[in-house]
Scaffold this motif. Structure first.
Motif, PDB file in Angstrom:
ATOM      1  N   ALA A  12       0.941  -1.215  -0.021  1.00  0.00           N
ATOM      2  CA  ALA A  12       0.073  -0.187   0.060  1.00  0.00           C
ATOM      3  C   ALA A  12       0.890   1.063   0.000  1.00  0.00           C
ATOM      4  N   ILE A  13       0.580   2.178  -0.903  1.00  0.00           N
ATOM      5  CA  ILE A  13       1.340   3.140  -1.038  1.00  0.00           C
ATOM      6  C   ILE A  13       0.279   4.761  -1.057  1.00  0.00           C
ATOM      7  N   VAL A  14       0.532   5.793  -0.407  1.00  0.00           N
ATOM      8  CA  VAL A  14      -0.177   6.743  -0.317  1.00  0.00           C
ATOM      9  C   VAL A  14       1.154   7.912  -0.451  1.00  0.00           C
ATOM     10  N   THR A  15       0.952   8.742  -1.426  1.00  0.00           N
ATOM     11  CA  THR A  15       2.073   9.948  -1.815  1.00  0.00           C
ATOM     12  C   THR A  15       1.108  11.192  -1.500  1.00  0.00           C
ATOM     13  N   PRO A  16       1.898  12.362  -1.312  1.00  0.00           N
ATOM     14  CA  PRO A  16       1.015  13.413  -1.032  1.00  0.00           C
ATOM     15  C   PRO A  16       0.238  14.051  -2.269  1.00  0.00           C
ATOM     16  N   ASP A  17       0.419  13.505  -3.415  1.00  0.00           N
ATOM     17  CA  ASP A  17      -0.610  13.537  -4.570  1.00  0.00           C
ATOM     18  C   ASP A  17      -1.833  13.024  -4.177  1.00  0.00           C
ATOM     19  N   ASP A  18      -1.994  12.033  -3.459  1.00  0.00           N
ATOM     20  CA  ASP A  18      -3.045  11.261  -3.290  1.00  0.00           C
ATOM     21  C   ASP A  18      -3.935  11.878  -1.966  1.00  0.00           C
ATOM     22  N   TYR A  19      -3.055  12.593  -1.100  1.00  0.00           N
ATOM     23  CA  TYR A  19      -3.818  13.213  -0.122  1.00  0.00           C
ATOM     24  C   TYR A  19      -5.385  13.716  -0.194  1.00  0.00           C
ATOM     25  N   GLN A  20      -6.238  13.256   0.761  1.00  0.00           N
ATOM     26  CA  GLN A  20      -7.606  13.632   0.426  1.00  0.00           C
ATOM     27  C   GLN A  20      -7.816  13.998   1.998  1.00  0.00           C
ATOM     28  N   TRP A  21      -7.781  15.091   2.353  1.00  0.00           N
ATOM     29  CA  TRP A  21      -8.117  15.792   3.742  1.00  0.00           C
ATOM     30  C   TRP A  21      -9.707  15.613   3.926  1.00  0.00           C
ATOM     31  N   VAL A  22     -10.314  14.999   4.966  1.00  0.00           N
ATOM     32  CA  VAL A  22     -11.559  14.912   5.344  1.00  0.00           C
ATOM     33  C   VAL A  22     -11.673  15.454   6.910  1.00  0.00           C
ATOM     34  N   ARG A  23     -13.021  16.097   6.953  1.00  0.00           N
ATOM     35  CA  ARG A  23     -13.311  16.686   8.250  1.00  0.00           C
ATOM     36  C   ARG A  23     -13.292  15.322   9.284  1.00  0.00           C
ATOM     37  N   SER A  24     -13.020  15.398  10.515  1.00  0.00           N
ATOM     38  CA  SER A  24     -13.304  14.437  11.587  1.00  0.00           C
ATOM     39  C   SER A  24     -14.527  14.972  12.005  1.00  0.00           C
ATOM     40  N   PRO A  25     -15.258  14.313  13.171  1.00  0.00           N
ATOM     41  CA  PRO A  25     -16.244  14.679  13.843  1.00  0.00           C
ATOM     42  C   PRO A  25     -16.093  15.742  14.966  1.00  0.00           C
ATOM     43  N   GLN A  26     -14.748  16.000  15.101  1.00  0.00           N
ATOM     44  CA  GLN A  26     -14.480  17.065  16.050  1.00  0.00           C
ATOM     45  C   GLN A  26     -14.360  18.509  14.962  1.00  0.00           C
ATOM     46  N   SER A  27     -14.593  19.617  15.335  1.00  0.00           N
ATOM     47  CA  SER A  27     -14.382  20.764  14.722  1.00  0.00           C
ATOM     48  C   SER A  27     -13.118  21.204  14.806  1.00  0.00           C
ATOM     49  N   GLY A  28     -12.406  21.648  13.605  1.00  0.00           N
ATOM     50  CA  GLY A  28     -10.954  22.119  13.508  1.00  0.00           C
ATOM     51  C   GLY A  28      -9.925  20.828  13.351  1.00  0.00           C
ATOM     52  N   VAL A  29     -10.369  19.803  13.113  1.00  0.00           N
ATOM     53  CA  VAL A  29      -9.445  18.510  13.140  1.00  0.00           C
ATOM     54  C   VAL A  29      -9.744  17.761  11.754  1.00  0.00           C
ATOM     55  N   GLU A  30      -8.725  17.560  10.759  1.00  0.00           N
ATOM     56  CA  GLU A  30      -8.837  16.666   9.638  1.00  0.00           C
ATOM     57  C   GLU A  30      -7.946  15.738   9.560  1.00  0.00           C
ATOM     58  N   ARG A  31      -8.209  14.974   8.762  1.00  0.00           N
ATOM     59  CA  ARG A  31      -7.114  13.765   8.493  1.00  0.00           C
ATOM     60  C   ARG A  31      -7.181  13.186   7.109  1.00  0.00           C
ATOM     61  N   VAL A  32      -6.137  12.305   6.845  1.00  0.00           N
ATOM     62  CA  VAL A  32      -6.073  11.804   5.503  1.00  0.00           C
ATOM     63  C   VAL A  32      -5.701  10.231   6.043  1.00  0.00           C
ATOM     64  N   MET A  33      -6.693   9.536   5.603  1.00  0.00           N
ATOM     65  CA  MET A  33      -6.552   8.036   6.215  1.00  0.00           C
ATOM     66  C   MET A  33      -5.788   7.345   5.044  1.00  0.00           C
TER      67      MET A  33
END
Length: 227
Positions: A12-33
């Motif tokens: 499994a490989i994820v590069t910066p070109d693959d990043y998809q920032w999505v909101r978490s349930p907590q306001s102000g916190v995002e994540r790339v899974m």
């Protein structure tokens, strides 16, 4: 159930070109899974980004939590951990995280053995925590019979992974680039290599610094994955 890069027998490989920032349930916190098995209560590897001034309610971590602070300052229970700190908290631990200035983290959830009880807090920016080895510097972070975690600074042109890794490897590039043949992997790339997968990963001309975990991906040691 969300399944993302959940087949641990595959690379499994994820590069910066693959990043998809999505909101978490907590306001102000995002994540790339990066990989994930489950919904909010998931076995997961993620990049997590705290906006300045964001907070997260106190909560516990079944299966433990592992954090490497990539940028900014992460605050846990009113203790500040600037970029470079490694935090490892075992099964059942709890904390109240926040970030006044903002922070980006590499986070691993529900991936520790049930018999692990040790808290680890290491400043990888402290030169005293690094050891000289041929062609590289190594900062040990954690070691057990089934798992080894460290940072490595590898000299230009040298191979990152040496010998065989029957239990696989996982790495995140903190600085510089690695090459697999003609394929470059730049800063911010995450690679998970299953048991028996042994590509020749060569440090680029400026060298490379990586977070590297080994020993944890064999069927006998893999934790948090339904059988």
């Amino acid at each position: 159930m969300m399944l993302l890069n959940s087949d641990f027998s595959q690379r499994a490989i994820v590069t910066p070109d693959d990043y998809q920032w999505v909101r978490s349930p907590q306001s102000g916190v995002e994540r790339v899974m990066l990989d994930r098995i489950g919904q909010e209560n998931a076995r997961a590897t993620s990049l997590v980004r705290y906006a300045p001034g964001s907070t997260f309610p106190e909560h516990t971590h079944p299966g433990g939590e592992e954090i490497l602070v990539l940028s900014g300052t992460f605050t846990e229970n009113n203790v500040d951990y600037p970029a470079g700190w490694y935090l490892r908290s075992p099964e059942g631990s709890s904390h109240r995280p926040s970030s006044l200035e903002g922070a980006t983290l590499l986070v691993k959830l529900r991936q520790m053995a049930a018999d692990e009880h040790r808290f680890v807090r290491i400043n990888t920016r402290d030169s005293q925590n690094w050891q000289a080895h041929p062609d590289r510097l190594i900062c040990p972070l954690y070691a057990s019979p089934t798992e080894t975690v460290h940072l490595q600074k590898v000299t230009a042109g040298k191979q990152l992974l040496c010998g065989t890794l029957p239990a696989g490897a996982e790495l995140f590039i903190l600085q510089g680039e690695l090459y697999a043949g003609e394929e470059p992997y730049q800063q911010g790339s995450w690679l998970r290599l299953p048991p028996g997968d042994m590509p020749a990963l060569i440090a680029a001309s400026a060298g490379v610094t990586v977070y590297l975990k080994t020993g944890h991906l064999s069927p006998a040691t893999l934790t948090g994955v339904p059988s």
